[in-house]
Design an enzyme around this catalytic site. Structure first.
Site, PDB file in Angstrom:
ATOM      1  N   LYS A   1       0.835  -1.208   0.000  1.00 13.33           N
ATOM      2  CA  LYS A   1       0.000   0.000   0.000  1.00 13.33           C
ATOM      3  C   LYS A   1       0.869   1.257   0.000  1.00 13.33           C
ATOM      4  CE  LYS A   1      -1.795   1.679   4.049  1.00 13.33           C
ATOM      5  NZ  LYS A   1      -1.444   3.104   4.153  1.00 13.33           N
ATOM      6  N   ASN A   2       1.834   1.292   0.898  1.00 15.33           N
ATOM      7  CA  ASN A   2       2.613   2.523   1.045  1.00 15.33           C
ATOM      8  C   ASN A   2       3.582   2.756  -0.112  1.00 15.33           C
ATOM      9  OD1 ASN A   2       1.271   2.994   3.375  1.00 15.33           O
ATOM     10  ND2 ASN A   2       2.961   2.469   4.748  1.00 15.33           N
TER      11      ASN A   2
ATOM     12  N   CYS B   1      -4.863  12.265  13.357  1.00 16.54           N
ATOM     13  CA  CYS B   1      -5.199  10.883  13.076  1.00 16.54           C
ATOM     14  C   CYS B   1      -5.822  10.381  14.374  1.00 16.54           C
ATOM     15  CB  CYS B   1      -3.877  10.203  12.756  1.00 16.54           C
ATOM     16  SG  CYS B   1      -3.975   8.503  12.359  1.00 16.54           S
TER      17      CYS B   1
ATOM     18  N   ARG C   1      -0.379  14.410  13.235  1.00 17.29           N
ATOM     19  CA  ARG C   1       0.582  13.942  12.230  1.00 17.29           C
ATOM     20  C   ARG C   1       0.887  15.122  11.327  1.00 17.29           C
ATOM     21  NH1 ARG C   1      -1.034   8.201   9.889  1.00 17.29           N
ATOM     22  NH2 ARG C   1       1.052   8.395   9.011  1.00 17.29           N
TER      23      ARG C   1
ATOM     24  N   ASP D   1       4.707   0.533  12.166  1.00 18.28           N
ATOM     25  CA  ASP D   1       3.497  -0.108  11.632  1.00 18.28           C
ATOM     26  C   ASP D   1       3.345  -1.564  12.092  1.00 18.28           C
ATOM     27  OD1 ASP D   1       2.735   2.191  10.389  1.00 18.28           O
ATOM     28  OD2 ASP D   1       3.254   1.558   8.353  1.00 18.28           O
TER      29      ASP D   1
ATOM     30  N   ARG E   1      -8.602  -0.563   4.532  1.00 13.85           N
ATOM     31  CA  ARG E   1      -7.714   0.456   3.941  1.00 13.85           C
ATOM     32  C   ARG E   1      -6.380  -0.163   3.536  1.00 13.85           C
ATOM     33  NH1 ARG E   1      -5.935   4.837   7.546  1.00 13.85           N
ATOM     34  NH2 ARG E   1      -4.571   4.940   5.757  1.00 13.85           N
TER      35      ARG E   1
HETATM   36  C1  UD1 Z   1       4.502   6.689   6.492  1.00 12.42           C
HETATM   37  C2  UD1 Z   1       3.594   5.497   6.321  1.00 12.42           C
HETATM   38  C3  UD1 Z   1       3.041   5.041   7.679  1.00 12.42           C
HETATM   39  C4  UD1 Z   1       4.182   4.808   8.659  1.00 12.42           C
HETATM   40  C5  UD1 Z   1       5.114   6.011   8.709  1.00 12.42           C
HETATM   41  C6  UD1 Z   1       6.357   5.766   9.559  1.00 12.42           C
HETATM   42  C7  UD1 Z   1       2.674   5.893   4.124  1.00 12.42           C
HETATM   43  C8  UD1 Z   1       1.492   6.225   3.303  1.00 12.42           C
HETATM   44  N1  UD1 Z   1       2.504   5.889   5.441  1.00 12.42           N
HETATM   45  O1  UD1 Z   1       3.711   7.752   7.015  1.00 12.42           O
HETATM   46  O2  UD1 Z   1       2.301   3.850   7.480  1.00 12.42           O
HETATM   47  O3  UD1 Z   1       3.647   4.590   9.949  1.00 12.42           O
HETATM   48  O4  UD1 Z   1       5.563   6.349   7.381  1.00 12.42           O
HETATM   49  O5  UD1 Z   1       7.076   4.680   9.061  1.00 12.42           O
HETATM   50  O6  UD1 Z   1       3.729   5.586   3.618  1.00 12.42           O
HETATM   51  N2  UD1 Z   1       6.845  14.248  10.861  1.00 12.42           N
HETATM   52  C9  UD1 Z   1       6.934  15.585  11.172  1.00 12.42           C
HETATM   53  N3  UD1 Z   1       6.628  16.498  10.194  1.00 12.42           N
HETATM   54  C10 UD1 Z   1       6.249  16.119   8.936  1.00 12.42           C
HETATM   55  C11 UD1 Z   1       6.167  14.750   8.626  1.00 12.42           C
HETATM   56  C12 UD1 Z   1       6.464  13.837   9.618  1.00 12.42           C
HETATM   57  O7  UD1 Z   1       7.264  15.944  12.283  1.00 12.42           O
HETATM   58  O8  UD1 Z   1       6.002  16.991   8.103  1.00 12.42           O
HETATM   59  C13 UD1 Z   1       7.171  13.236  11.876  1.00 12.42           C
HETATM   60  C14 UD1 Z   1       5.979  12.383  12.261  1.00 12.42           C
HETATM   61  O9  UD1 Z   1       5.194  12.997  13.256  1.00 12.42           O
HETATM   62  C15 UD1 Z   1       6.653  11.122  12.731  1.00 12.42           C
HETATM   63  C16 UD1 Z   1       7.901  11.025  11.852  1.00 12.42           C
HETATM   64  O10 UD1 Z   1       8.074  12.313  11.309  1.00 12.42           O
HETATM   65  O11 UD1 Z   1       7.063  11.266  14.076  1.00 12.42           O
HETATM   66  C17 UD1 Z   1       7.814  10.027  10.735  1.00 12.42           C
HETATM   67  O12 UD1 Z   1       6.636  10.258   9.977  1.00 12.42           O
HETATM   68  P1  UD1 Z   1       6.598   9.986   8.402  1.00 12.42           P
HETATM   69  O13 UD1 Z   1       7.754   9.112   8.062  1.00 12.42           O
HETATM   70  O14 UD1 Z   1       6.476  11.288   7.702  1.00 12.42           O
HETATM   71  O15 UD1 Z   1       5.260   9.196   8.226  1.00 12.42           O
HETATM   72  P2  UD1 Z   1       4.263   9.231   6.986  1.00 12.42           P
HETATM   73  O16 UD1 Z   1       5.027   9.474   5.733  1.00 12.42           O
HETATM   74  O17 UD1 Z   1       3.113  10.115   7.296  1.00 12.42           O
END
Ligand code: UD1
Length: 424
Positions: free
Chosen positions: A25-26, A119, A124, A307, A399
């Site tokens: 999915k991701n 979320c 997030r 995850d 999902r």
């Molecule tokens: C992706 C995955 C999700 C997984 C996560 C962490 C997808 C669609 N989803 O989510 O299933 O749980 O990676 O492996 O691929 N952060 C910030 N600012 C930002 C973005 C992120 O502070 O703008 C922080 C988040 O709060 C978190 C960390 O960075 O603590 C990692 O998040 P991130 O890797 O961005 O997760 P997603 O890409 O949303």
């Protein structure tokens, strides 16, 4: 009155047999967004039949792009966008919709993307995505819940992320491939899904070095062309089935799986008493019949994935003894704790640290899905909780897990889907 699906699970036999792992999915979601970068036809195979894939197709349709899905193949015919807006209604149901920001900005110089908000398990943020686009020269205003982004043309930049983010790395990469000059992303995410996206962009004509490392260099090109892709196996689905085999005391072989993406989990499963063998695209788990308590701390790839945290907790409830689970990625991701307690688990929670006092026993009860991975954890617990477990609101699981009840049934689980009427 609203009608929703629920799962009814009766604990039973150890799982036994073979299961084919679906596409990730991701990995497929950012690849779908990347098709906005060049007009033409794309054929993507090994695409999982999931609600999030349908949501991303709807998102592309709302931008004027057509796609057809049949038997795990997705054909997208990309043309000029007729809208540049990612509406709240779609983004709120799937945060990954924010992946359209980078491609729209790079290709059309404008994008209006709803802020995803929180979320079920906490905030997030998308600040890193926004900062990255600003560094590439975009003007960004946040108004009425939307990110309004404009740029005459994007310019390559040095971007050092404070936190390693999968989404921000992918989004910036998709913007930078068409920017003028070189972009360097420091502290880039190394997750296999980002590697898969980078390879897809390279196939489209992008120039990217350092793929799979935490320093990615992108030399912008004038234009890209369509390419085909085959989606990598879903490492989280694979991990969930490995835990399912172990927790039920069974023997399960996964096919179309990539053990190289699961080294941290496989090590922890071995420590907890499972025998794991890996082959060419296969991973077999054979339980020793006992689960030993093993601590985990989530971290970025190749560490233990956040995850898989909720599923590991279900497993640790069936260990005899105490274990500690620390989530360093998402500090609030513990909605499953209260539901696992309803099944008789002894778990204490202090901020992002859970201590599980495993008794080797759970007992069935009605519980509620709160999010995707929490639902997977409840299903695993339900497979071994004495008696019957009813899990409501399984739309969360749809999902991200393709036909999970069908796959579990084929391994001998007693699980079925029912329609439930909820009083509102
Ligand atoms: C992706 C995955 C999700 C997984 C996560 C962490 C997808 C669609 N989803 O989510 O299933 O749980 O990676 O492996 O691929 N952060 C910030 N600012 C930002 C973005 C992120 O502070 O703008 C922080 C988040 O709060 C978190 C960390 O960075 O603590 C990692 O998040 P991130 O890797 O961005 O997760 P997603 O890409 O949303």
């Amino acid at each position: 009155m609203i009608r929703m699906d629920k799962f009814v699970i009766h604990s039973g036999r150890p799982l036994k047999g073979h299961v084919v792992i679906s596409g990730s999915k991701n990995a497929v979601l950012p690849i779908m967004a990347a098709t906005l970068l060049a007009d033409g036809a794309y054929e993507i195979d090994n695409v999982p039949d999931l609600r999030d894939v349908k949501t991303m197709s709807k998102m592309l349709l709302s931008l004027g792009q057509h796609s057809e899905y049949s038997q795990n193949r997705l054909r997208i015919v990309s043309g000029k966008c007729t809208s540049f807006q990612a509406p709240y209604d779609l983004v709120k149901t799937m945060r990954a919709s924010v992946y359209v920001l980078g491609p729209l900005l790079a290709r059309y110089g404008q994008a209006c993307v709803s802020l995803p908000g929180g979320c079920a398990w906490g905030p997030r943020p998308v600040d890193l995505h926004i900062d990255g686009m600003r560094k590439l020269g975009a003007k960004i205003d946040i108004k009425e819940g939307y990110i309004h982004a404009h740029a005459k043309s994007l310019k390559g930049a040095q971007i050092a992320f404070d936190v390693s983010s999968v989404g921000a790395t992918g989004n910036v990469m998709m913007a930078a491939v068409l920017a003028d000059g070189q972009t360097v992303i420091e502290n880039a995410a190394r997750e296999p899904e980002i590697v898969a996206l980078a390879h897809f962009l390279v196939k489209m004509g992008a120039r990217i070095e350092g793929i799979g490392t935490d320093r990615i260099e992108i030399d912008g090109v004038d234009s890209l062309h369509p390419a085909d892709a085959s989606v990598i196996p879903d490492r989280i689905e694979a991990g969930t089935f490995l835990v399912a085999g172990h927790i039920t005391g069974g023997t399960v072989t996964l096919h179309h799986a990539d053990a190289g993406h699961l080294t941290a989990l496989i090590q922890k499963l071995r420590d907890s008493g499972a025998k794991i063998e890996t082959g060419n695209g296969t991973i077999s788990v054979q339980s020793s019949g006992r689960v030993f308590p093993v601590d985990i701390t989530t971290s970025v790839y190749p560490g233990f994935p956040t995850d898989m945290q909720a599923q590991w907790m279900a497993l640790m409830c069936m260990a005899r003894g105490s274990s500690v689970i620390t989530d360093e990625i998402y500090l609030d991701r513990f909605m499953h704790v209260a539901e696992l307690r309803r099944l008789g688990a002894h778990i204490s929670l202090d901020h992002n640290v859970a201590v599980i006092k495993g008794s080797g026993q759970l007992s069935g009860a009605p519980v509620m899905s709160t999010d995707l991975r929490a639902s997977a954890s409840l299903i695993l617990a339900g497979l071994v909780a004495k008696g019957r477990t009813d899990i409501s609101r399984v739309y969360h699981i749809d999902r991200g897990y393709e036909g999970i009840e069908r796959k579990l049934e084929a391994l001998g689980a007693n699980i079925h889907r029912e329609l439930e009427e909820l009083v509102t």
